[in-house]
Design a protein around this motif. Structure first.
Motif, PDB file in Angstrom:
ATOM      1  N   PRO A   1       0.775  -1.319  -0.062  1.00 47.10           N
ATOM      2  CA  PRO A   1       0.035  -0.171   0.028  1.00 47.10           C
ATOM      3  C   PRO A   1       0.809   1.155  -0.167  1.00 47.10           C
TER       4      PRO A   1
ATOM      5  N   CYS B   1      -1.440   9.502  -2.202  1.00 48.18           N
ATOM      6  CA  CYS B   1      -1.937   8.919  -3.727  1.00 48.18           C
ATOM      7  C   CYS B   1      -0.855  10.081  -4.526  1.00 48.18           C
TER       8      CYS B   1
ATOM      9  N   LEU C   1      -4.202   6.788  -9.897  1.00 49.71           N
ATOM     10  CA  LEU C   1      -4.634   6.787  -8.493  1.00 49.71           C
ATOM     11  C   LEU C   1      -5.487   8.010  -8.147  1.00 49.71           C
TER      12      LEU C   1
ATOM     13  N   THR D   1      -4.304   5.604   2.974  1.00 43.66           N
ATOM     14  CA  THR D   1      -3.598   4.401   2.247  1.00 43.66           C
ATOM     15  C   THR D   1      -4.515   3.918   1.259  1.00 43.66           C
ATOM     16  N   ILE D   2      -3.897   3.795   0.062  1.00 50.57           N
ATOM     17  CA  ILE D   2      -4.611   3.102  -0.900  1.00 50.57           C
ATOM     18  C   ILE D   2      -3.876   1.484  -1.169  1.00 50.57           C
TER      19      ILE D   2
ATOM     20  N   THR E   1      -7.702  11.865  -1.738  1.00 52.28           N
ATOM     21  CA  THR E   1      -6.420  11.634  -0.789  1.00 52.28           C
ATOM     22  C   THR E   1      -5.585  12.689  -0.596  1.00 52.28           C
TER      23      THR E   1
ATOM     24  N   GLU F   1      -2.941  -0.470  -3.755  1.00 52.42           N
ATOM     25  CA  GLU F   1      -2.986  -0.522  -5.189  1.00 52.42           C
ATOM     26  C   GLU F   1      -3.051  -1.884  -5.726  1.00 52.42           C
TER      27      GLU F   1
ATOM     28  N   THR G   1      -8.891  -0.838 -12.061  1.00 59.40           N
ATOM     29  CA  THR G   1      -8.191  -1.304 -10.877  1.00 59.40           C
ATOM     30  C   THR G   1      -9.011  -2.669 -10.534  1.00 59.40           C
TER      31      THR G   1
ATOM     32  N   PHE H   1     -11.076  -2.180  -5.113  1.00 57.46           N
ATOM     33  CA  PHE H   1     -10.493  -0.948  -4.546  1.00 57.46           C
ATOM     34  C   PHE H   1     -10.603  -0.997  -2.935  1.00 57.46           C
ATOM     35  N   HIS H   2      -9.368  -0.684  -2.243  1.00 55.32           N
ATOM     36  CA  HIS H   2      -9.610  -0.396  -0.802  1.00 55.32           C
ATOM     37  C   HIS H   2      -8.557   0.746  -0.167  1.00 55.32           C
ATOM     38  N   MET H   3      -9.449   1.612   0.160  1.00 59.78           N
ATOM     39  CA  MET H   3      -8.606   2.812   0.822  1.00 59.78           C
ATOM     40  C   MET H   3      -9.048   3.024   2.183  1.00 59.78           C
TER      41      MET H   3
ATOM     42  N   THR I   1      -9.549   7.921  -7.236  1.00 61.97           N
ATOM     43  CA  THR I   1      -9.964   8.577  -5.824  1.00 61.97           C
ATOM     44  C   THR I   1     -10.469  10.082  -5.795  1.00 61.97           C
TER      45      THR I   1
END
Length: 258
Positions: free
Chosen positions: A8, A12, A17, A38-39, A25, A41, A72, A75-77, A21
């Protein structure tokens, strides 16, 4: 097997990215009190993965969902808030990868003989109205896929309203709460994604679109995190951020929380 995500990145800094987003970010990182934005990726999905999913499920994936996965594969941020010397995780935004875009089935909810299925829990008393379309069904009338498990607070689902074979134009995004009641969110995945970003991934934000709203426990959690003097400016910054994002995305979302 799902692709391995790269480590991660902090913040960003990459253009794709930043686009993914919607610039959140950069805004979060400049907000007082916010830390560890945090993303995780993830590489883009390959077209054959989308085709395989469509063939396996006998469903045509909506174009905006395809475009998302081609950017992507999930997705997880996350982001946290700093209180005194403590780092407290707060925001979490997630969309399942293609391999986890799985169908909610009618299989038994419990490993017991003659246990009830989701279809047994059908309640046909709710009809479509001007402000709420007809709810999804757990039986063959609808095909339902989980987009986000909401950290155990419910499920955000991609719903095909006309059964199989399922067409892309028959999809809507709904929230299934823990009591297995349905709540309409948006007509399209794009509108839902912007809604997700607008609400910053705050815990239980989906319940703002239900008749009973966010739980008292969640409100207490929010209040306890904001009461301290050091968080006053952070609280104002987040309110300003939400208003800014909502103003930008209101037309695309076409919906406001109650």
């Amino acid at each position: 097997m799902e692709e391995k995500a790269s480590p991660p990145p902090q913040g960003c800094s990459k253009p794709h990215l930043e686009k993914l987003t919607l610039g959140i970010t950069r805004i979060l990182e400049s907000s007082p009190g916010v830390t560890e934005v945090t993303i995780i990726e993830k590489p883009p999905a390959e077209r054959h993965m989308i085709s395989s999913w469509e063939q396996k499920n006998n469903c045509v994936m909506p174009e905006d969902v395809k475009n998302f996965y081609l950017m992507t594969n999930g997705f997880h941020m996350t982001w946290s808030v700093k209180l005194d010397e403590h780092i407290i995780p707060l925001g979490s935004m997630a969309i399942n990868s293609i391999s986890k875009l799985t169908q909610l089935t009618q299989s038994s909810m419990y490993s017991l003989p003659n246990a009830p299925t989701l279809a047994d829990l059908e309640d046909d008393t709710h009809e479509a109205s001007d402000d709420q379309p007809e709810k999804p069904h757990f039986d063959s009338r609808s095909v339902i896929f989980e987009l986000d498990s909401c950290n155990g607070n419910g499920k955000v689902c991609l719903v095909y309203k006309s059964g199989k074979p399922a067409l892309a134009e028959d999809t809507e995004i709904w929230f299934l709460d823990r009591a297995l009641y349905w709540h309409f969110l948006t007509d399209t995945f794009t509108a839902y994604y912007r809604l997700l970003i607008t609400h910053l991934g705050l815990p239980q934000w989906q319940y703002a679109f239900t008749s009973y709203g966010i739980s008292p426990q969640a409100k207490i959690t929010y209040n306890s995190k904001m009461k301290r003097r050091k968080c006053v400016h952070w609280k104002l910054a987040v309110k300003s951020l939400r208003w800014e994002l909502r103003s930008c995305n209101q037309r695309a979302c076409g919906i406001k929380p109650r």
